[in-house]
Design an enzyme around this catalytic site. Structure first.
Site, PDB file in Angstrom:
ATOM      1  N   HIS A  78      -7.883 -11.260  16.492  1.00 63.92           N
ATOM      2  CA  HIS A  78      -8.210 -12.467  15.729  1.00 63.92           C
ATOM      3  C   HIS A  78      -6.932 -13.169  15.251  1.00 63.92           C
ATOM      4  O   HIS A  78      -6.794 -14.391  15.404  1.00 63.92           O
ATOM      5  CB  HIS A  78      -9.095 -12.058  14.538  1.00 63.92           C
ATOM      6  CG  HIS A  78      -9.513 -13.187  13.647  1.00 63.92           C
ATOM      7  ND1 HIS A  78     -10.840 -13.520  13.430  1.00 63.92           N
ATOM      8  CD2 HIS A  78      -8.791 -14.055  12.884  1.00 63.92           C
ATOM      9  CE1 HIS A  78     -10.904 -14.546  12.598  1.00 63.92           C
ATOM     10  NE2 HIS A  78      -9.681 -14.880  12.233  1.00 63.92           N
ATOM     11  N   CYS A  82     -13.608 -15.932   9.135  1.00 67.10           N
ATOM     12  CA  CYS A  82     -12.224 -16.413   9.116  1.00 67.10           C
ATOM     13  C   CYS A  82     -12.008 -17.180   7.822  1.00 67.10           C
ATOM     14  O   CYS A  82     -12.848 -17.996   7.433  1.00 67.10           O
ATOM     15  CB  CYS A  82     -11.997 -17.325  10.322  1.00 67.10           C
ATOM     16  SG  CYS A  82     -10.341 -18.039  10.377  1.00 67.10           S
ATOM     17  N   LEU A  83     -10.881 -16.942   7.184  1.00 63.17           N
ATOM     18  CA  LEU A  83     -10.576 -17.629   5.927  1.00 63.17           C
ATOM     19  C   LEU A  83     -10.454 -19.138   6.126  1.00 63.17           C
ATOM     20  O   LEU A  83     -10.599 -19.896   5.176  1.00 63.17           O
ATOM     21  CB  LEU A  83      -9.281 -17.067   5.322  1.00 63.17           C
ATOM     22  CG  LEU A  83      -9.342 -15.592   4.917  1.00 63.17           C
ATOM     23  CD1 LEU A  83      -7.960 -15.113   4.476  1.00 63.17           C
ATOM     24  CD2 LEU A  83     -10.372 -15.361   3.813  1.00 63.17           C
TER      25      LEU A  83
HETATM   26 ZN    ZN Z   1      -8.926 -16.371  10.985  1.00 63.04          ZN
END
Ligand code: ZN
Length: 214
Positions: free
Chosen positions: A168, A126-127
């Site tokens: 997500h 995840c960023l």
């Molecule tokens: Zn994410």
């Protein structure tokens, strides 16, 4: 001089965010905006501002680089996300993970539900949690319902990696991070991922790190 139309606080926030014109700063885990359910989009941004915001989300996703980005990840608590995956992966990875290209799209007020009982477990990242990846068992197939940026209804069934991306990003809009659903013992640094766990499936990692796969 006052604007003839009252603008929402969210519109003011987005306007300020877009002032610099470049990729937007990505908010990291620990910021409450990632833990609050986002507001349903209901015209808080006028059409021209929504278009500019979506363009900025896409630019930011490309620059990161990532395959999805939700508005709360740039600090905006609205139920809007963008996804796009050209899926530049080897054939064996494509087959094992179902990682087929997902064209760019905007998801407004998305929701998903499982189709069938199949589960698929793979490493994801995840960023907003930079430097780490973990295995998440997700629905193998989901029905996605949303609106696009012009308000047209989206209703389709997705499987493989596109199903994972949509789950997500939609989870972000509920205040859920992938770590909430992850197998804790699978947690691996990007370095470990590159050097040890770059196989198409997480089987070897599961045996070595001691976690279960569905
Ligand atoms: Zn994410």
């Amino acid at each position: 001089m006052a604007s003839p139309h009252a603008r929402t606080p969210l519109a003011e926030q987005v306007d300020e965010l877009l002032a610099d014109g470049g990729p937007l700063p990505i908010v990291a885990a620990g910021d409450p905006v990632l833990r609050r359910p986002a507001e349903p989009f209901d015209g808080q941004l006028e059409p021209a501002l929504l278009t500019r915001f979506v363009q900025a989300l896409r630019l930011t996703m490309h620059a990161a680089p990532g395959v999805g980005l939700a508005a709360p990840q740039v600090g905006v608590g609205l139920r809007i996300a963008v996804v796009e995956d050209p899926a530049p992966v080897p054939e064996e990875v494509r087959e094992a993970r179902g990682r087929v290209p997902l064209p760019f799209r905007v998801l407004v007020n998305p929701s998903y539900e499982a189709v069938g009982t199949g589960r698929a477990a793979f490493y994801e990242g995840c960023l907003s949690v930079p430097g780490w990846q973990a295995v998440v068992a997700r629905h193998a197939e989901v029905r996605l319902r949303a609106l696009d940026e012009r308000g047209r209804a989206v209703d389709e069934v997705l499987s493989g990696w596109p199903a994972r991306i949509v789950q997500h990003e939609t989870d972000h809009l509920e205040g859920t991070l992938y770590l909430d659903r992850a197998e804790p013992r699978s947690l691996s640094s990007n370095d470990a991922m590159a050097n040890r766990w770059n196989q198409p499936t997480p089987g070897r990692a599961a045996r070595a790190l001691g976690f279960e796969l569905p």
